[in-house]
Design a protein around this motif. Structure first.
Motif: not given
Length: 366
Positions: A184-203
């Protein structure tokens, strides 16, 4: 330099500096993911005037790019990841490559790149694997990782879609992702950063999304965690995905929960396969918005018994803990749970031909 034409109309130029048997064996002894490359790459050129043309296999070497190439300035790029698996009889197989071809086409559309036809996508892989067949590992749980790549190469500083594009496929032999057993791996919840936003290139599977994940990933490591979990950019409360994997939560009643696809989450090929297999095993799979608070509280109360992530590289990875500045919770007893390990075993058995492929997901190479 030897040259020949492949049965699928790929001109083949063999690498005069190809690795010897001894060099290849040493490189493949314990290859780190993405660090060892085979002798050749597949390549197809696209221009606005002529479309896709000049299909070839050529020696693996540095690319010659004009400093003004659009990929270097405006990030016009899309890529894929899939693997070649060796079955007990020595035959070579791909898992759902048509789905990767379709996803690359969708990513290309979002990035204003020309779509690679499925027949070219598959033919390029066949031609490359045939050229570098000796590089396909045969050790347990090993594979040949393939990286199809689309890049804009036109030398222009105009902010527009490139009129010249290259499609490349390169290959890396990879060993078992967990050589000492699944952990199992340990997970950190991102603080103040996001991978992608609505209408962006996240998909889309594109470089910019991964570049955006690197600083938060460093943040995770600074806090003693191995991976980072991203929340939505609109409200900063709903879980989305890890840096490169989709997330699932197994509830106490045996049902499974995963974030719905919103346009900011990559539609993983492994994700859709996991959902199908879980449903066939009789489990309810719910795709909906999931808040971080719901996940955290579920872990603390035991309502969430297991959490796992999935993707091409690691297949299925158990998540052992979830951490932020406000909490640090352990999933279950911190070990890999039975649902997680069961679905991982089911998938790998299909990959390596140990189980019947009832869906027709596997495609023989060549």
């Amino acid at each position: 330099m030897d040259s020949a034409t492949s049965p699928r109309s790929f001109e083949v130029s063999l690498n005069p500096a190809a690795a010897t048997d001894e060099e290849r064996a040493a490189a493949m002894a314990a290859p780190a993911f993405g660090q060892v490359f085979t002798d050749h790459l597949a390549r197809i050129t696209w221009t606005q005037a002529d479309g896709w043309h000049d299909r070839r296999i050529e020696p693996m070497r540095d690319l010659a790019l004009h400093p003004g190439a659009t990929i270097l300035h405006y990030g016009q790029q899309a890529f894929e990841g899939l693997k070649v698996y060796t079955h007990a009889d020595g035959s070579l197989w791909l898992f759902r490559p048509q789905a990767n071809a379709a996803r690359l086409a969708a990513s290309a559309a979002r990035m204003a790149l020309p779509a690679v036809p499925e027949e070219d996508f598959l033919a390029a892989i066949d031609a490359l694997v045939n050229a570098d067949r000796a590089w396909v590992p045969t050790a347990p749980e090993s594979s040949l990782y393939l990286r199809p790549l689309l890049i804009g190469t036109e030398p222009t500083l105009n902010v527009r879609a490139s009129h010249e594009v290259e499609f490349l496929v390169m290959a890396c032999p990879v060993g078992a992702y967990f050589p000492d057993g699944v952990k199992p791996v340990s997970i950190w919840v991102a603080q103040g950063y996001h991978r992608a936003g609505p209408g962006g290139t996240g998909t889309a599977k594109s470089a910019g999304n991964y570049a955006a994940s690197l600083l938060p990933q460093q943040q995770a490591q600074d806090n003693g965690c191995q991976q980072v979990l991203f929340l939505d950019a609109r409200e900063d409360k709903y879980i989305e995905e890890l840096g490169g994997m989709n997330v699932f939560a197994v509830r106490r009643d045996g049902s499974v929960l995963t974030p719905r696809l919103t346009g900011t989450i990559l539609e993983g090929v492994t994700r859709s396969s996991v959902i199908t297999l879980l449903q066939e095993s009789g489990r309810e799979v719910v795709e909906r918005d999931v808040t971080l608070e719901e996940l955290r509280a579920g872990i603390e109360t035991g309502e969430v018994a297991e959490v796992f992530a999935c993707g091409t590289a690691a297949v299925v990875t158990p998540l052992g803990s979830l951490k932020s500045p406000d909490f640090d919770v352990v999933v279950g007893d911190g070990s890999a749970g039975p649902v997680t390990m069961g679905i991982r075993q089911t998938l790998t058995d299909i990959y390596y031909g140990r189980a019947e492929d009832t869906h027709g997901w596997m495609r023989r190479v060549g």
